[in-house]
Design a protein around this motif. Structure first.
Motif, mmCIF file in Angstrom:
data_model
loop_
_atom_site.group_PDB
_atom_site.id
_atom_site.type_symbol
_atom_site.label_atom_id
_atom_site.label_comp_id
_atom_site.label_asym_id
_atom_site.label_seq_id
_atom_site.Cartn_x
_atom_site.Cartn_y
_atom_site.Cartn_z
ATOM 1 N N ALA A 30 0.824 -1.210 0.000
ATOM 2 C CA ALA A 30 0.000 0.000 0.000
ATOM 3 C C ALA A 30 0.859 1.260 0.000
ATOM 4 C CB ALA A 30 -0.930 -0.004 1.211
ATOM 5 N N LEU A 31 1.905 1.267 0.785
ATOM 6 C CA LEU A 31 2.796 2.428 0.832
ATOM 7 C C LEU A 31 3.447 2.652 -0.524
ATOM 8 C CD1 LEU A 31 4.425 1.759 4.323
ATOM 9 C CD2 LEU A 31 2.754 3.540 3.788
ATOM 10 N N ALA A 32 3.852 1.553 -1.166
ATOM 11 C CA ALA A 32 4.460 1.670 -2.489
ATOM 12 C C ALA A 32 3.442 2.153 -3.518
ATOM 13 C CB ALA A 32 5.042 0.322 -2.915
ATOM 14 N N ALA A 33 2.205 1.686 -3.400
ATOM 15 C CA ALA A 33 1.156 2.108 -4.333
ATOM 16 C C ALA A 33 0.860 3.603 -4.205
ATOM 17 C CB ALA A 33 -0.116 1.298 -4.089
ATOM 18 N N CYS A 34 1.180 4.171 -3.034
ATOM 19 C CA CYS A 34 1.002 5.611 -2.818
ATOM 20 C C CYS A 34 2.238 6.409 -3.238
ATOM 21 C CB CYS A 34 0.685 5.876 -1.356
ATOM 22 S SG CYS A 34 -0.939 5.305 -0.833
#
Length: 283
Positions: A30-34
């Motif tokens: 999720a952090l990478a997707a952001c």
């Protein structure tokens, strides 16, 4: 990964300990997707690389680093790699943790006849080394990475540490006194560190998951045929929503806490994500 809402983490560096696991692996995704550059820290290079490769295949930026969160030199080496590859840390997720059989009793309750049964592990048989391992992994495994990576965060806008506690910290489960006590220490440490770091701009919060199926507990929760064990059924009966959480259901809370615009005045709290387990009295 489908996100519940969008948070712009472009140019942010996130470090996720325990990031090769199911729950923290989802957080890393999720952090990478952001837009964050994510470092996956866990024991075992293969698992770290697998999660990093998964993130990169989805268009994100990630690196996997075999790291022992109980070894200061190992954490320091990981930090040096991250500084070289990505730059200073902005977000630290302390997710490494776990239990140990030697810190676990066989039965939920002590009965008089148990004292003469050598096949059982009673409260009196708990192995100090097993209990120590659980406390070290969960508490020191949170403290030591915080010591190392918080150096990058001082007076840095949006700097945040998120610890992974557990509902065991509030309502200790039977049979696992070491894990429950260790997670209670993580929650208490979250509050302490939030106060300690409040003058240098680092927010410190925690997430307390309820019951989620992970690689560590799957065999305890389900029989070989996929049916729930007796302990699993008790858990579901005590969770008003009547099911286990899914890893993606932690992401909204995670993104809220890392978003300084949304939670900039939220500091020193532990947020339950538990399907109302903690609200249910049993009647």
């Amino acid at each position: 990964m489908k996100l519940p809402f969008n948070v712009d983490l472009k140019n942010k560096v996130a470090v996720v300990t325990g990031g090769s696991g199911i729950l923290c692996g989802a957080m890393a995704e999720a952090l990478a997707a952001c837009g964050a550059k994510v470092a996956i820290l866990a024991l075992g290079q293969e698992g770290c690389d697998a999660k990093a490769d998964q993130i990169k295949a989805a268009g994100g930026t990630a690196i996997g680093i075999n790291t022992n969160v109980l070894d200061k030199e190992s954490i320091k080496r990981a930090h040096e790699i991250i500084l070289k590859e990505f730059g200073p840390c902005d977000i630290l997720i302390n997710g490494a943790g776990g239990n140990h059989p030697k810190g676990t009793t066989t039965n939920e309750y002590l009965l008089p006849e148990d004292l003469d049964n050598e096949e059982l592990t009673t409260f009196f048989d708990l192995d100090p080394e097993g209990v120590k391992f659980v406390f070290d992994l969960n508490f020191l495994g949170t403290l030591l990475p915080s010591q190392e990576f918080a150096k990058d965060m001082i007076n840095k806008e949006g700097a945040t540490i998120i610890n992974i506690s557990s509902m065991n910290a509030y309502t200790p489960l039977t049979k696992i006194p070491a894990y429950s006590g260790a997670k209670a220490a993580v929650t208490n440490f979250t509050q302490w560190l939030a106060v300690h770091m409040s003058k240098v701009g680092i927010r410190v919060n925690a997430i307390a998951p309820g019951f989620f199926v992970t690689a560590q507990n799957e065999k305890l929760l389900f029989n070989e045929d996929g049916t729930p064990t007796a302990r699993s059924q008790k858990i579901l009966n005590s969770t008003p929503m009547g099911r286990y959480g899914e890893a993606h259901e932690l992401i909204g809370t995670l993104l809220y806490l890392v978003n300084n615009d949304a939670s900039g005045f939220v500091n020193g709290v532990c947020i339950p994500v538990d399907g109302a387990f903690s609200a249910y009295s049993g009647v």
